[in-house]
Enzyme design. Structure first.
Site, mmCIF file in Angstrom:
data_model
loop_
_atom_site.group_PDB
_atom_site.id
_atom_site.type_symbol
_atom_site.label_atom_id
_atom_site.label_comp_id
_atom_site.label_asym_id
_atom_site.label_seq_id
_atom_site.Cartn_x
_atom_site.Cartn_y
_atom_site.Cartn_z
ATOM 1 N N ALA A 12 -22.720 -57.241 -26.369
ATOM 2 C CA ALA A 12 -22.241 -55.862 -26.204
ATOM 3 C C ALA A 12 -23.125 -54.852 -26.909
ATOM 4 O O ALA A 12 -23.085 -53.660 -26.623
ATOM 5 C CB ALA A 12 -20.803 -55.743 -26.716
ATOM 6 N N GLY A 13 -23.940 -55.342 -27.856
ATOM 7 C CA GLY A 13 -24.745 -54.427 -28.678
ATOM 8 C C GLY A 13 -25.763 -53.658 -27.857
ATOM 9 O O GLY A 13 -26.148 -54.071 -26.760
ATOM 10 N N ARG A 17 -33.565 -50.775 -30.438
ATOM 11 C CA ARG A 17 -34.953 -50.927 -30.880
ATOM 12 C C ARG A 17 -35.899 -51.377 -29.762
ATOM 13 O O ARG A 17 -37.108 -51.319 -29.915
ATOM 14 C CB ARG A 17 -35.026 -51.894 -32.078
ATOM 15 C CG ARG A 17 -34.673 -51.199 -33.385
ATOM 16 C CD ARG A 17 -34.748 -52.159 -34.555
ATOM 17 N NE ARG A 17 -33.592 -53.046 -34.571
ATOM 18 C CZ ARG A 17 -33.527 -54.170 -35.287
ATOM 19 N NH1 ARG A 17 -34.576 -54.562 -36.000
ATOM 20 N NH2 ARG A 17 -32.440 -54.912 -35.279
ATOM 21 N N ASN A 180 -26.883 -67.407 -42.018
ATOM 22 C CA ASN A 180 -26.036 -67.650 -40.855
ATOM 23 C C ASN A 180 -26.828 -67.282 -39.608
ATOM 24 O O ASN A 180 -27.227 -66.130 -39.453
ATOM 25 C CB ASN A 180 -24.781 -66.768 -40.977
ATOM 26 C CG ASN A 180 -23.983 -66.692 -39.679
ATOM 27 O OD1 ASN A 180 -23.964 -67.627 -38.899
ATOM 28 N ND2 ASN A 180 -23.312 -65.552 -39.478
ATOM 29 N N ASN A 387 -60.451 -72.927 13.617
ATOM 30 C CA ASN A 387 -61.310 -72.247 12.650
ATOM 31 C C ASN A 387 -61.394 -70.764 13.000
ATOM 32 O O ASN A 387 -61.699 -70.410 14.147
ATOM 33 C CB ASN A 387 -62.714 -72.853 12.676
ATOM 34 C CG ASN A 387 -63.550 -72.346 11.506
ATOM 35 O OD1 ASN A 387 -63.533 -72.922 10.432
ATOM 36 N ND2 ASN A 387 -64.266 -71.254 11.723
ATOM 37 N N ALA A 390 -65.553 -65.572 10.142
ATOM 38 C CA ALA A 390 -65.592 -64.670 8.981
ATOM 39 C C ALA A 390 -65.234 -63.245 9.390
ATOM 40 O O ALA A 390 -65.540 -62.813 10.500
ATOM 41 C CB ALA A 390 -66.982 -64.702 8.368
ATOM 42 N N ASN A 396 -51.764 -56.500 12.805
ATOM 43 C CA ASN A 396 -50.364 -56.825 13.074
ATOM 44 C C ASN A 396 -49.480 -55.589 13.187
ATOM 45 O O ASN A 396 -48.335 -55.689 13.546
ATOM 46 C CB ASN A 396 -49.819 -57.741 11.973
ATOM 47 C CG ASN A 396 -49.931 -57.112 10.597
ATOM 48 O OD1 ASN A 396 -50.833 -56.312 10.341
ATOM 49 N ND2 ASN A 396 -49.009 -57.454 9.719
ATOM 50 N N TYR A 397 -50.046 -54.431 12.890
ATOM 51 C CA TYR A 397 -49.210 -53.237 12.758
ATOM 52 C C TYR A 397 -49.732 -52.165 13.695
ATOM 53 O O TYR A 397 -50.896 -51.762 13.620
ATOM 54 C CB TYR A 397 -49.299 -52.779 11.300
ATOM 55 C CG TYR A 397 -48.409 -51.616 10.936
ATOM 56 C CD1 TYR A 397 -47.060 -51.625 11.267
ATOM 57 C CD2 TYR A 397 -48.908 -50.517 10.243
ATOM 58 C CE1 TYR A 397 -46.246 -50.559 10.922
ATOM 59 C CE2 TYR A 397 -48.102 -49.449 9.886
ATOM 60 C CZ TYR A 397 -46.774 -49.472 10.227
ATOM 61 O OH TYR A 397 -45.973 -48.419 9.884
ATOM 62 N N SER A 415 -67.011 -64.601 14.374
ATOM 63 C CA SER A 415 -66.965 -63.644 13.266
ATOM 64 C C SER A 415 -66.572 -62.255 13.730
ATOM 65 O O SER A 415 -66.805 -61.881 14.881
ATOM 66 C CB SER A 415 -68.348 -63.550 12.610
ATOM 67 O OG SER A 415 -68.720 -64.814 12.132
#
Ligand code: UD1
Ligand code: CA
Length: 503
Positions: A12-13, A17, A180, A387, A390, A396-397, A415
């Site tokens: 609860a604290g 800090r 403690n 394959n 390069a 995709n958009y 490529s």
């Protein structure tokens, strides 16, 4: 295992800090919130009930706790009037939910901010408490700097008399090194009787849970104090410096544990492994590697250097070099990197390859398939043995929605291609260099879209006169300006002999 066990977790604290908008116990360490570590340890005790006391920012903390442990009872402490008050609130909440059943068995009180605490320590402590039939037991610790803690005061026979808080302690009591830890165990019946009798006449004006020790002694009951060898387990993080210290310590423990389980860690100091990560024997981790979240790595895989994997699954013998990956599944003997960025939904098949400077997302790349160089693969399916050339972009958009590209098995794309999704390329198909694929390519077909090449002879000598380029061209016997143009017929840019960028 205790027969009737209640665990109360105090949280609860305020934790001011931390200087954070995030509540203290929610700060992450080792891939979990501080309180999650405590709840994991608590759950290993198989408690009959768990109560969490929340107060400050309880709209953040409450849902977090019930998300982790749905059966936990939340007790709200409106005002933080001390640990004794917090436990009273917890017991009241329990009594309400359990329809007034009297408290029985053992009650263990723990704090929500001790991330190093293990279930093993909690279980051993509860067992000692129960075996000794104590009214109250203290999990204590012997520390070099006891300042700030409650001190365990014993008589000349070593029997525990009281816990005295720092502010209320005499000069002599402040010299006591036994503190403690805050973790206490109670006989439930005693606790229920003692709670209403705790006062707040002390230096803090708070209801101290630790006053129960004195109350037990006054009633002629037994009190035990069991020093824990590994005191860091009960240390809390009150600010971000302590959080980092505990984080380093926790990580060191996790890394050491995995080394003992057969994992090679070349540089423990720069290796970070979250609590929930699972590693097989003979995994090798190279320097600068972070294995985060629920990452799982199979035998003989080599990870790193300089790699971050979050929630990833890495297959046997895979090789992951300088990679940043999240929610990716990598097949056995596959290879990834260096410098690859794998985003969620990436799957790479057995023996597949994602090479240098390749970004992937929602991409299912089949067994033995390769995307070796400089590419973006988003929303794609690539069949086995295919394959990808390069510098390929899976476009995709379209500016509004995302679309998928599906490529069959054993295809060879050249490529610098762009696949404009949605589009499909069939099994065994091919593409020419520089192709922009906008239409489906049937199995076995070759798709080309680059226009025929024009070659204008002597162009440089005329248009770049006086440059090093023109000088080099002249020295190499370049044709005079105006010598004409070579025009090339249909130039597919690909033939069995045409160079692909390949490894
Ligand atoms: C407490 C102990 C002290 C022990 C130390 C170990 C008491 C009176 N003192 O001191 O003997 O050495 O812990 O760290 O118990 N909390 C609540 N509600 C409250 C007060 C506290 O939920 O009203 C929670 C805090 O969030 C925290 C824990 O209890 O998790 C301990 O509170 P804190 O104020 O840190 O206690 P200390 O003064 O440090
Ligand atoms: Ca404290």
């Amino acid at each position: 295992m205790s027969t009737n066990l209640t665990v109360i977790v105090l949280a609860a604290g305020g934790g001011t800090r931390m200087r954070s908008k995030t509540m203290k116990v929610l700060h992450p360490i080792g891939g979990r919130s501080m309180i999650e570590h405590v709840l994991v340890a608590v759950q290993s005790m198989e408690p009959d009930r768990v109560v969490a006391v929340v107060g400050h920012q309880r709209d953040q903390v409450g849902p977090h706790i019930t998300g982790l442990l749905p059966e936990a009872v939340l007790a709200v402490q409106e005002e933080q009037q001390g640990t004794g008050h917090a436990v009273r609130v917890a017991v009241e909440a329990l009594t309400r939910t359990a329809a007034g059943t009297p408290m029985q068995g053992t009650v263990v009180v723990a704090y929500g901010d001790t991330p190093l605490l293990t279930g093993e320590s909690l279980r051993a402590f509860a067992a000692e408490h129960e075996a000794a039939q104590c009214a109250v037991s203290i999990l204590s610790g012997i520390v070099a700097k006891p300042h700030g803690y409650g001190r365990v005061v014993r008589d000349e026979d070593g029997d525990v008399l009281a816990i005295v808080e720092e502010k209320d302690a005499t000069r002599d009591q402040r010299e006591i090194a036994e503190i403690n830890s805050g973790i206490l165990a109670f006989d439930a019946g005693f606790l229920a009787e003692a709670l209403p009798r705790i006062g707040n006449d002390n230096a803090n004006g708070e209801y101290y849970l630790t006053d129960t020790v004195q109350l037990a002694r006054d009633a002629g009951l037994t009190v035990g104090a069991y020093p824990i060898d590994d005191v860091m387990q009960t240390e809390g993080a009150n600010d971000r410096v302590q959080l980092a210290d505990l984080g380093r310590e926790l990580n060191g423990r996790i890394v050491t544990r995995w080394m003992r389980e057969g994992v090679t860690v070349m540089d423990p100091a720069t290796t970070w492994i979250d609590s929930d990560v699972v590693l097989a024997p003979d995994v090798t981790i190279l320097p600068g590697t972070q294995l985060l979240g629920a990452t799982v790595v199979a035998e003989d895989a080599v990870i790193g250097p300089d790699t971050t994997l979050k929630d990833c699954e890495i297959g046997e013998g895979a090789r992951i070099v300088r990679v940043h990956a999240e929610l990716a599944v990598i097949g056995a003997r596959a290879s990834v990197g260096p410098y690859s960025y794998l985003r969620p939904g990436t799957r790479l098949g057995v023996g597949g390859k994602i090479g240098g400077f390749v970004e992937t997302k929602n991409a299912d790349i089949g067994d033995g398939a390769k995307v070796p160089h400089l590419s973006y693969v988003g929303d794609a399916e690539i069949g086995e043995g295919t394959n990808i050339g390069a510098g390929t972009i899976f476009a995709n958009y379209d500016g509004v929605a995302k679309h998928r590209t599906v490529i069959g098995k054993h295809a060879r794309t050249a490529s610098n291609n762009t696949f404009v999704a949605p589009v499909e390329i069939g099994d065994g198909a091919a593409t020419g260099a520089g192709t922009v694929v906008r239409r489906d390519v049937p199995p076995g077909a070759l798709a080309v879209s680059a226009g025929p090449q024009r070659t204008i002879l002597g162009w440089v000598l005329r248009r770049r006169t006086g440059t090093a380029q023109a000088a080099a061209a002249g020295a190499a016997g370049a044709a005079e300006p105006g010598s004409g143009e070579v025009s090339h017929e249909a130039d597919p840019g690909v033939s069995p002999e045409a160079p692909h960028a390949r490894d």
